[in-house]
Design a protein around this motif. Structure first.
Motif, PDB file in Angstrom:
ATOM      1  N   ASN A 231       0.815  -1.205   0.000  1.00  0.00           N
ATOM      2  CA  ASN A 231       0.000   0.000   0.000  1.00  0.00           C
ATOM      3  C   ASN A 231       0.857   1.266   0.000  1.00  0.00           C
ATOM      4  O   ASN A 231       0.536   2.256  -0.656  1.00  0.00           O
ATOM      5  CB  ASN A 231      -0.921  -0.004   1.223  1.00  0.00           C
ATOM      6  CG  ASN A 231      -1.998   1.040   1.104  1.00  0.00           C
ATOM      7  OD1 ASN A 231      -2.635   1.154   0.069  1.00  0.00           O
ATOM      8  ND2 ASN A 231      -2.204   1.817   2.148  1.00  0.00           N
TER       9      ASN A 231
ATOM     10  N   TYR B 292       1.981   1.991  -3.603  1.00  0.00           N
ATOM     11  CA  TYR B 292       0.947   2.532  -4.477  1.00  0.00           C
ATOM     12  C   TYR B 292       0.516   3.936  -4.062  1.00  0.00           C
ATOM     13  O   TYR B 292       0.175   4.757  -4.895  1.00  0.00           O
ATOM     14  CB  TYR B 292      -0.250   1.583  -4.546  1.00  0.00           C
ATOM     15  CG  TYR B 292       0.071   0.350  -5.350  1.00  0.00           C
ATOM     16  CD1 TYR B 292       0.500   0.465  -6.674  1.00  0.00           C
ATOM     17  CD2 TYR B 292      -0.003  -0.916  -4.806  1.00  0.00           C
ATOM     18  CE1 TYR B 292       0.839  -0.650  -7.418  1.00  0.00           C
ATOM     19  CE2 TYR B 292       0.323  -2.046  -5.547  1.00  0.00           C
ATOM     20  CZ  TYR B 292       0.747  -1.904  -6.851  1.00  0.00           C
ATOM     21  OH  TYR B 292       1.083  -3.002  -7.594  1.00  0.00           O
TER      22      TYR B 292
ATOM     23  N   GLU C 220       0.831   9.856  -5.322  1.00  0.00           N
ATOM     24  CA  GLU C 220       1.338  11.211  -5.102  1.00  0.00           C
ATOM     25  C   GLU C 220       2.143  11.706  -6.294  1.00  0.00           C
ATOM     26  O   GLU C 220       2.020  12.848  -6.732  1.00  0.00           O
ATOM     27  CB  GLU C 220       2.226  11.250  -3.860  1.00  0.00           C
ATOM     28  CG  GLU C 220       1.481  11.703  -2.648  1.00  0.00           C
ATOM     29  CD  GLU C 220       2.384  11.732  -1.423  1.00  0.00           C
ATOM     30  OE1 GLU C 220       3.371  12.487  -1.419  1.00  0.00           O
ATOM     31  OE2 GLU C 220       2.088  10.983  -0.470  1.00  0.00           O
TER      32      GLU C 220
ATOM     33  N   GLU D  12      -3.757  12.510  -1.735  1.00  0.00           N
ATOM     34  CA  GLU D  12      -2.584  12.399  -2.620  1.00  0.00           C
ATOM     35  C   GLU D  12      -2.903  12.893  -4.037  1.00  0.00           C
ATOM     36  O   GLU D  12      -2.003  13.223  -4.792  1.00  0.00           O
ATOM     37  CB  GLU D  12      -2.104  10.947  -2.718  1.00  0.00           C
ATOM     38  CG  GLU D  12      -1.432  10.421  -1.459  1.00  0.00           C
ATOM     39  CD  GLU D  12      -2.452  10.067  -0.381  1.00  0.00           C
ATOM     40  OE1 GLU D  12      -3.644   9.979  -0.725  1.00  0.00           O
ATOM     41  OE2 GLU D  12      -2.051   9.924   0.780  1.00  0.00           O
TER      42      GLU D  12
ATOM     43  N   ILE E 269      -7.312  -1.775   5.158  1.00  0.00           N
ATOM     44  CA  ILE E 269      -6.113  -1.557   4.346  1.00  0.00           C
ATOM     45  C   ILE E 269      -6.271  -2.147   2.940  1.00  0.00           C
ATOM     46  O   ILE E 269      -5.730  -1.620   1.974  1.00  0.00           O
ATOM     47  CB  ILE E 269      -4.859  -2.132   5.058  1.00  0.00           C
ATOM     48  CG1 ILE E 269      -3.569  -1.884   4.272  1.00  0.00           C
ATOM     49  CG2 ILE E 269      -5.008  -3.621   5.330  1.00  0.00           C
ATOM     50  CD1 ILE E 269      -2.978  -0.530   4.465  1.00  0.00           C
ATOM     51  N   TYR E 270      -7.079  -3.208   2.801  1.00  0.00           N
ATOM     52  CA  TYR E 270      -7.246  -3.830   1.482  1.00  0.00           C
ATOM     53  C   TYR E 270      -8.052  -2.936   0.551  1.00  0.00           C
ATOM     54  O   TYR E 270      -7.768  -2.835  -0.637  1.00  0.00           O
ATOM     55  CB  TYR E 270      -7.898  -5.212   1.620  1.00  0.00           C
ATOM     56  CG  TYR E 270      -7.022  -6.182   2.368  1.00  0.00           C
ATOM     57  CD1 TYR E 270      -6.015  -6.883   1.702  1.00  0.00           C
ATOM     58  CD2 TYR E 270      -7.154  -6.360   3.736  1.00  0.00           C
ATOM     59  CE1 TYR E 270      -5.183  -7.755   2.382  1.00  0.00           C
ATOM     60  CE2 TYR E 270      -6.317  -7.216   4.429  1.00  0.00           C
ATOM     61  CZ  TYR E 270      -5.345  -7.915   3.748  1.00  0.00           C
ATOM     62  OH  TYR E 270      -4.502  -8.768   4.429  1.00  0.00           O
TER      63      TYR E 270
ATOM     64  N   GLU F   9      -8.210   0.360   0.879  1.00  0.00           N
ATOM     65  CA  GLU F   9      -7.327   1.483   0.576  1.00  0.00           C
ATOM     66  C   GLU F   9      -6.344   1.100  -0.529  1.00  0.00           C
ATOM     67  O   GLU F   9      -6.124   1.836  -1.477  1.00  0.00           O
ATOM     68  CB  GLU F   9      -6.571   1.918   1.834  1.00  0.00           C
ATOM     69  CG  GLU F   9      -5.764   3.190   1.613  1.00  0.00           C
ATOM     70  CD  GLU F   9      -4.918   3.600   2.814  1.00  0.00           C
ATOM     71  OE1 GLU F   9      -4.455   2.720   3.568  1.00  0.00           O
ATOM     72  OE2 GLU F   9      -4.723   4.810   2.974  1.00  0.00           O
ATOM     73  N   ASN F  10      -5.770  -0.085  -0.376  1.00  0.00           N
ATOM     74  CA  ASN F  10      -4.770  -0.529  -1.334  1.00  0.00           C
ATOM     75  C   ASN F  10      -5.363  -0.683  -2.740  1.00  0.00           C
ATOM     76  O   ASN F  10      -4.724  -0.356  -3.735  1.00  0.00           O
ATOM     77  CB  ASN F  10      -4.170  -1.860  -0.873  1.00  0.00           C
ATOM     78  CG  ASN F  10      -2.929  -2.219  -1.636  1.00  0.00           C
ATOM     79  OD1 ASN F  10      -2.066  -1.370  -1.844  1.00  0.00           O
ATOM     80  ND2 ASN F  10      -2.843  -3.450  -2.092  1.00  0.00           N
TER      81      ASN F  10
ATOM     82  N   TYR G  80      -5.480   2.779  -4.405  1.00  0.00           N
ATOM     83  CA  TYR G  80      -4.188   3.291  -4.852  1.00  0.00           C
ATOM     84  C   TYR G  80      -3.619   2.471  -6.013  1.00  0.00           C
ATOM     85  O   TYR G  80      -2.943   2.999  -6.891  1.00  0.00           O
ATOM     86  CB  TYR G  80      -3.202   3.360  -3.688  1.00  0.00           C
ATOM     87  CG  TYR G  80      -3.541   4.494  -2.748  1.00  0.00           C
ATOM     88  CD1 TYR G  80      -3.635   5.796  -3.231  1.00  0.00           C
ATOM     89  CD2 TYR G  80      -3.808   4.276  -1.411  1.00  0.00           C
ATOM     90  CE1 TYR G  80      -3.975   6.844  -2.393  1.00  0.00           C
ATOM     91  CE2 TYR G  80      -4.148   5.320  -0.564  1.00  0.00           C
ATOM     92  CZ  TYR G  80      -4.228   6.602  -1.066  1.00  0.00           C
ATOM     93  OH  TYR G  80      -4.569   7.635  -0.246  1.00  0.00           O
ATOM     94  N   LYS G  81      -3.909   1.196  -6.023  1.00  0.00           N
ATOM     95  CA  LYS G  81      -3.444   0.332  -7.105  1.00  0.00           C
ATOM     96  C   LYS G  81      -4.146   0.701  -8.414  1.00  0.00           C
ATOM     97  O   LYS G  81      -3.513   0.781  -9.476  1.00  0.00           O
ATOM     98  CB  LYS G  81      -3.762  -1.123  -6.737  1.00  0.00           C
ATOM     99  CG  LYS G  81      -2.847  -2.143  -7.353  1.00  0.00           C
ATOM    100  CD  LYS G  81      -3.048  -3.470  -6.644  1.00  0.00           C
ATOM    101  CE  LYS G  81      -2.290  -4.577  -7.309  1.00  0.00           C
ATOM    102  NZ  LYS G  81      -2.337  -5.817  -6.524  1.00  0.00           N
TER     103      LYS G  81
ATOM    104  N   THR H  67      -5.312   3.586  -9.039  1.00  0.00           N
ATOM    105  CA  THR H  67      -4.759   4.892  -9.393  1.00  0.00           C
ATOM    106  C   THR H  67      -3.448   4.722 -10.147  1.00  0.00           C
ATOM    107  O   THR H  67      -3.202   5.395 -11.149  1.00  0.00           O
ATOM    108  CB  THR H  67      -4.545   5.735  -8.115  1.00  0.00           C
ATOM    109  OG1 THR H  67      -5.789   5.831  -7.433  1.00  0.00           O
ATOM    110  CG2 THR H  67      -4.046   7.132  -8.447  1.00  0.00           C
TER     111      THR H  67
END
Lengths: 232, 232
Positions: free
Chosen positions: A137, A140, A145, B102, B133-134, B136-137, B140-141, B143
């Motif tokens: 995490n 990523y 950012e 971000e 967290i999964y 969230e991850n 971002y992944k 992204t």
């Protein structure tokens, strides 16, 4: 024996330093920390040298202790566009993009100043990210950012007229350099702003005509910072 | 009672559908799943309508059931650049960027075809990402993947000469449309390729002169796909 103790002491220092860069450090198991520590390398790069070239060698995650790095992309015919810069305390994960299948573009990194770095080999992070969701995490999130940095740069290049862009560039550089004079060639400005040298020279000449700057060989002296700022 | 049962059935279907889009579904607690389900909305957008405008309203996470969306950025003077397109089965997390600190840039989204979507309100994901967290991850992944799409687009715009870019665009569009004819105006091509209409018209005329295409009002017919491909 003495050597071993020194090594241990260095190991401890490295661990402390890595913990300060990686917010997920406390979520790791002891053996994972040890693994990163034993694959983290201190290195120095002189101003002007190449740090990372994705196509040839994936350097891994970069932690900047001191100095200044430039991250950029390059066209087939050698033109390049600066995406962002890295300063003391910054981290770069895109230099480990060889292990992220989501990232399909290549970046290059140069040292713009003498720089002291820690690099962590990409294969270590590949397995760590598979094992530990917090480490994955982190990577990523850092990438997201940088995405924002890059979008800002792209909007500058694609949407701003070049007089604005050049003014922004000169003011940013002055802020970093201090004083009123930049020791920089038109070629370098073109490189950093993603334009042609001719365009830079013409615009600088125009700025000079307007009394904003004074140009001489390898030097741009800003005469009227206030009006230059108004352009941005 | 009957209504309630229908609602429950719809709720079950929605849950199944969300599970197919979100790989982190099984990592959620029951109440978290229920929370997403109750804030997921089915909606339809007609071709040509606005789906998302970050500055005015952050629509949240978009799941595309059918149709086609265009994601783009816009300059102050109204020029826009297409970043990527979304098709059936795709997810867009950047439309929920209002909750990701971000991500500091704004995107816009239009429906290019009549589209059926599920949207999940951004505030639900904000709290979910904090708790899990999964989840969230995942965001971002996703992204990071879009980052790659955008870098590809930017490299097209910044590095490729326009004849190449136009040829790539025509071939991509043909692949989507089938056949040899594109029903598209020069204005639209300019919009999608991030250029000026005049530039597009001039290049199309040049292509016509070369026997690559035949232009008529609102239409581009590709005559020599092989040579057009060679340009790319």
């Amino acid at each position: 024996m003495a050597q071993e103790e020194t090594d241990k002491a260095i190991g401890k220092d490295m661990e402390k330093e890595l913990a300060s860069y990686f917010p997920f450090w406390e979520k790791l198991e002891e053996r994972q920390r040890a693994d990163i520590c034993s694959h983290a390398v201190s290195s120095r790069y002189s101003k002007g040298t190449f740090v990372h070239n994705a196509a040839e060698e994936c350097v891994g995650i970069i932690l900047v202790r001191s100095g200044q790095l430039r991250v950029y992309i390059q066209s087939e015919d050698g033109r390049d566009i600066t995406l962002y810069r890295l300063f003391s305390g910054d981290t770069c994960v895109l230099s480990a993009s060889c292990f992220m299948e989501e990232i399909t573009f290549d970046i290059l990194i140069d040292a713009e100043e003498d720089s002291s770095l820690i690099t962590v080999r990409p294969d270590i992070f590949r397995s760590l990210a598979k094992e530990n969701i917090y480490a994955e995490n982190y990577i990523y999130k850092q990438t997201a950012e940088r995405f924002s940095d890059v979008m800002w740069t792209m909007q500058q290049i694609l949407f701003m007229s070049f007089d604005k862009r050049l003014a922004v560039f000169l003011i940013d550089e002055l802020a970093k350099a201090g004083g009123d004079t930049l020791y920089i060639t038109h070629d370098q400005i073109a490189k950093y702003t993603g334009s042609a040298r001719e365009v830079v020279s013409r615009m600088l000449k125009y700025f000079e005509g307007e009394g904003l700057v004074k140009i001489s060989r390898g030097k741009v002296c800003v005469l009227d910072r206030k009006r230059l700022k108004e352009l941005t």
